[in-house]
Design an enzyme around this catalytic site. Structure first.
Site, PDB file in Angstrom:
ATOM      1  CB  THR A  25      -2.477  -6.018   0.644  1.00 19.93           C
ATOM      2  OG1 THR A  25      -3.786  -5.323   0.384  1.00 19.93           O
ATOM      3  CG2 THR A  25      -3.238  -7.486   1.046  1.00 19.93           C
TER       4      THR A  25
ATOM      5  N   GLY B  19      -2.405  -4.239  -5.051  1.00 19.30           N
ATOM      6  CA  GLY B  19      -2.998  -3.436  -6.169  1.00 19.30           C
ATOM      7  C   GLY B  19      -4.802  -3.416  -5.738  1.00 19.30           C
TER       8      GLY B  19
HETATM    9  N1  ASP Z   1      -6.405  -5.496  -2.084  1.00 19.34           N
HETATM   10  C1  ASP Z   1      -6.300  -4.453  -0.606  1.00 19.34           C
HETATM   11  C2  ASP Z   1      -7.690  -3.508  -1.532  1.00 19.34           C
HETATM   12  O1  ASP Z   1      -8.380  -3.129  -2.388  1.00 19.34           O
HETATM   13  C3  ASP Z   1      -5.265  -3.430  -0.921  1.00 19.34           C
HETATM   14  C4  ASP Z   1      -4.137  -3.390  -1.512  1.00 19.34           C
HETATM   15  O2  ASP Z   1      -3.521  -4.350  -1.457  1.00 19.34           O
HETATM   16  O3  ASP Z   1      -3.147  -2.349  -1.372  1.00 19.34           O
HETATM   17  O4  ASP Z   1      -8.268  -4.030  -0.118  1.00 19.34           O
END
Ligand code: ASP
Length: 314
Positions: free
Chosen positions: A176, A228
């Protein structure tokens, strides 16, 4: 007065100068973060954002994004977008030109079409092969370029039925980008764009388009954005909590640490990161599982600064 600045998470490192140029020319924080995010969305080698995102279990790339204005608390977000690349701009359109905050799926795509957005195929050959390898359990046969992804399932994983596979994914199997800025008028804005967790269940939406979970800002107090496991930020209302803690007097690092502690308390293997700044331009970050770095540039920067956040251990 705080010098105009912007900061971002992992994927933003090489793109902050795009937003900085806008801020230096007295542009708005909203324009700076939107343009920075668009550049990340266009990078096919970033497998957690936009073009080149790793698909869900059905082989579809689906994008989520949100944008927020700290002056008005206006916000726009879109989720589960399959056919359009610049979801950050679509989210901004929702904020600026619709009476709503969140549009999803077919309706959001109709909104994109009516507003003249161009359809784009999001699945790249790399992402398609990655997905096929997952399905066929023969990742090891694909050659050295897949090395970094070979570990995407833990070793004990043998049978990825939908009940167990999600917890077996390695923590880096998602991505992200967070981009946050303050402009010359001291206005704050925040943006989050993602293709979400690799191999997610079809229909899954993470924290990135959920205002208060993955994204929040308020000119009076500051800004926070997450990366995350999105489910954890949704359950904890993480971005909103961090901004509230800053309102109550915590500095950005302390506020981020506090929110990560809350997550540590509820789950066994938490994988969450948050970055923040306050209205005085102080920055911070924290993670439940790693030495988090975030990236910063201000009006006078000649190059990107790597800043270290706190690792909140159990
Ligand atoms: N937060 C994002 C999601 O859960 C993924 C990430 O940040 O790595 O879609």
């Amino acid at each position: 007065m705080v010098k105009p600045f912007l900061m971002g998470s992992d994927s933003a490192e090489n793109y902050l100068d795009i937003g900085l140029k806008i801020l230096r020319e007295k542009g708005t924080a909203l324009d700076a973060i939107e343009q920075t995010c668009r550049a990340v969305e266009s990078n096919p080698d970033d497998h957690g954002v936009g073009l080149g995102g790793i698909p869900n279990l059905a082989g579809e790339v689906t994008l989520d994004a949100s944008i927020m204005c700290g002056r008005t608390l206006g916000a726009g977000s879109v989720a589960h977008i399959k056919n359009y690349l610049h979801v950050i701009t679509l989210a901004r359109k929702v904020m600026d030109d619709s009476p709503h905050v969140l549009l999803v799926g077919d309706g959001a795509e109709l909104f994109a079409e009516y507003n003249g957005f161009k359809k784009t195929k999001l699945l790249t050959p790399y992402a398609e092969e990655f997905y096929n390898a997952f399905k066929e359990k023969r990742l090891h046969e694909l050659g050295p370029e897949y090395d970094q992804d070979k570990g995407y399932l833990r070793e004990d994983e043998q049978d990825y039925d939908t009940g167990t596979w999600f917890n077996l994914l390695e923590p880096h199997m998602r991505g992200t980008v967070n981009v946050m800025a303050m402009d010359i008028n001291q206005n704050i804005a925040t943006a989050v764009t993602t293709s979400g967790t690799y191999l997610k269940l079809p229909g899954r939406v993470g924290d990135s388009p959920i205002i208060g979970a993955g994204n929040y800002c308020d000119n009076r107090y500051g800004a926070a954005c997450c990366t995350g496991t999105g489910e954890l930020a949704i359950r904890n209302g993480t971005a909103r909590a961090v901004v509230a803690y800053m309102k109550m007097g915590m500095g950005p690092t302390e506020a981020c640490e506090e929110s990560m502690k809350e997550i540590q308390e509820i789950v066994e293997i938490p994988t969450m990161n948050v970055i923040a700044f306050n209205r005085d331009g102080e920055t911070g970050g924290a993670s439940t599982y790693r030495e988090i770095l975030y990236y910063y540039m201000d009006h006078d920067s000649v190059k990107v600064e790597n800043r270290k956040g706190a690792w909140v251990k159990k």
